[in-house]
Design a protein around this motif. Structure first.
Motif, short mmCIF file in Angstrom:
data_model
loop_
_atom_site.label_atom_id
_atom_site.label_comp_id
_atom_site.label_asym_id
_atom_site.label_seq_id
_atom_site.Cartn_x
_atom_site.Cartn_y
_atom_site.Cartn_z
N THR A 248 0.89 -0.80 -0.08
CA THR A 248 0.08 -0.81 -0.52
C THR A 248 0.73 1.22 -0.37
OG1 THR A 248 -1.76 -0.99 1.14
CG2 THR A 248 -1.65 1.08 0.87
N TYR A 276 -1.59 9.33 -6.25
CA TYR A 276 -1.26 8.10 -6.34
C TYR A 276 -1.26 7.12 -5.22
CZ TYR A 276 1.13 8.95 -11.49
OH TYR A 276 1.40 9.90 -11.79
N TYR A 277 -2.28 6.35 -5.57
CA TYR A 277 -2.93 5.26 -4.36
C TYR A 277 -2.74 4.17 -4.89
CZ TYR A 277 -5.34 2.45 -0.05
OH TYR A 277 -5.32 1.83 0.54
N ILE A 278 -1.84 3.66 -4.56
CA ILE A 278 -1.56 1.70 -4.49
C ILE A 278 -1.90 0.44 -3.29
CG2 ILE A 278 -1.00 0.25 -5.50
CD1 ILE A 278 1.27 2.40 -6.98
N GLU A 279 -3.11 -0.67 -4.01
CA GLU A 279 -2.90 -0.89 -2.19
C GLU A 279 -3.23 -2.43 -3.25
OE1 GLU A 279 -6.59 -2.47 0.87
OE2 GLU A 279 -6.24 -0.18 0.14
N GLU A 281 -2.64 -4.73 -6.21
CA GLU A 281 -4.13 -4.42 -7.16
C GLU A 281 -4.51 -3.07 -8.06
OE1 GLU A 281 -2.06 -6.88 -9.71
OE2 GLU A 281 -0.77 -8.02 -7.88
N GLN A 282 -4.71 -2.82 -6.85
CA GLN A 282 -5.68 -1.95 -6.95
C GLN A 282 -4.50 -0.09 -7.20
OE1 GLN A 282 -8.85 -1.07 -4.60
NE2 GLN A 282 -9.59 0.37 -6.03
N GLN A 283 -4.90 0.52 -8.32
CA GLN A 283 -4.34 1.20 -8.15
C GLN A 283 -5.41 3.37 -8.67
OE1 GLN A 283 -1.07 2.07 -11.18
NE2 GLN A 283 -0.22 -0.67 -10.37
#
Length: 335
Positions: A248, A276-279, A281-283
């Protein structure tokens, strides 16, 4: 008061070796040279401290020359416990240099500082301060978030109470415990005073890169928060902020300007860019978000939200503490 030692010279030029004194719980062992007695205000003192111990309460009770005979020291500093010192103190009663090594219940620090106690009881100080394994979290009452730190800084300020302290600082923190992690490169420069900070903080770490510049002031009747922050590659899982997925990450540029005592009366503007937010596989990428909040009457509020993901306007009578859980639930379902 108990005093002992080997003294020689005249009243206006006296030297003492094996000098020892005790007052209340204060004890001292070292050497002293006094030049200029009997006028204590014009007497030059050269004090070599081989060993000394005291508490803040001892210092409050110690009588000094002048009209205001006792120093005003914040009860917050009592947590330092019994303090051990060695070093030198050179100068006059109202203008001297303290080169000392201090051992406290919260850790160690050293000083190369000029101090100028004034008749009002205020102390002015300027010089270098170094702290090692010092528990700043306990001192500030923020142990839940902060632990020990190593600091090298130049300070210029006055006052040692929450109400009177105004301190300019320019320094480097090479070790800081924060929320279970250790940050090894933190630069800080600004002015601290009670519940106020105006300056910048830079953090360069594998867990977070942060550039913060602004003013946070809770000393006014209406608090002010005005800052810009650039956040890069914040590892939210490792920072113990979000514990859902180890992968994350968060990056954003934030500008915030608000006044108000709490969320129900706050007014101001928030700009968020290049988020930008990455968790896992979700971007999610958001180019821009602007939020404007205004208060019309006691509970009437206007909120305008504009972004490349959502636009919204909220106008009416409500309290944030009533709608906040619903907003969190909605965000949790969509992120």
């Amino acid at each position: 008061l108990r005093v002992g030692g080997d003294f020689n010279g005249t009243i206006d030029n006296i030297k003492g070796k094996n000098f020892r004194f005790a007052f209340r719980d204060i004890w001292f062992d070292g050497e002293i040279t006094l030049f200029g007695l009997p006028d204590i205000q014009e007497t030059f003192v050269n004090l070599k401290i081989d060993g000394m111990e005291f508490t803040m309460e001892d210092i409050r009770e110690f009588a000094l020359p002048g009209d205001n005979r006792h120093l005003t020291i914040s009860p917050t500093l009592d947590i330092l416990g019994r303090i051990g010192v060695d070093g030198t103190f050179t100068g006059f009663a109202n203008d001297f240099v303290a080169n000392g090594n201090f051992r406290t219940a919260l850790g160690r620090f050293t000083t190369d500082v000029n101090l100028q106690p004034e008749e009002s009881g205020i102390i002015k100080y300027q010089g270098e301060l170094t702290a090692r394994e010092f528990n700043i979290g306990k001192l500030m009452g923020l142990s839940e978030y902060l632990g020990t730190m190593n600091l090298e800084a130049y300070i210029d300020g006055q006052g040692v109470t929450e109400e009177s302290a105004i301190v300019g600082m320019n320094g480097n923190i090479d070790s800081l415990e924060f929320m279970g992690n250790n940050f090894n490169q933190v630069l800080i420069a600004g002015i601290f005073g009670g519940k106020r900070f105006n300056g910048y903080v830079d953090i360069f770490d594998e867990l977070l890169q942060l550039d913060f510049n602004g003013n946070i002031d809770f000393t006014r009747d209406i608090p002010v928060v005005d800052f810009a922050a650039d956040i890069e590659d914040a590892k939210l899982y490792d920072l113990n902020i979000l514990k859902r997925d180890p992968n994350t990450y968060f990056s954003s540029q934030i500008w915030c300007s608000f006044i108000g005592k709490d969320l129900d009366v706050v007014e101001g503007r928030l700009n968020i860019d290049s988020t930008y937010y990455i968790e896992g596989e979700q971007q999610i990428f958001m180019e821009h978000l602007t939020m404007l909040t205004l208060k019309n009457g006691q509970w009437e509020r206007e909120i305008s939200l504009r972004s490349d993901l959502i636009d919204a306007d909220l106008d009416g009578s409500y309290r944030f503490n009533e709608i906040y859980p619903a907003l969190l639930s909605m965000l949790d379902n969509h992120i």
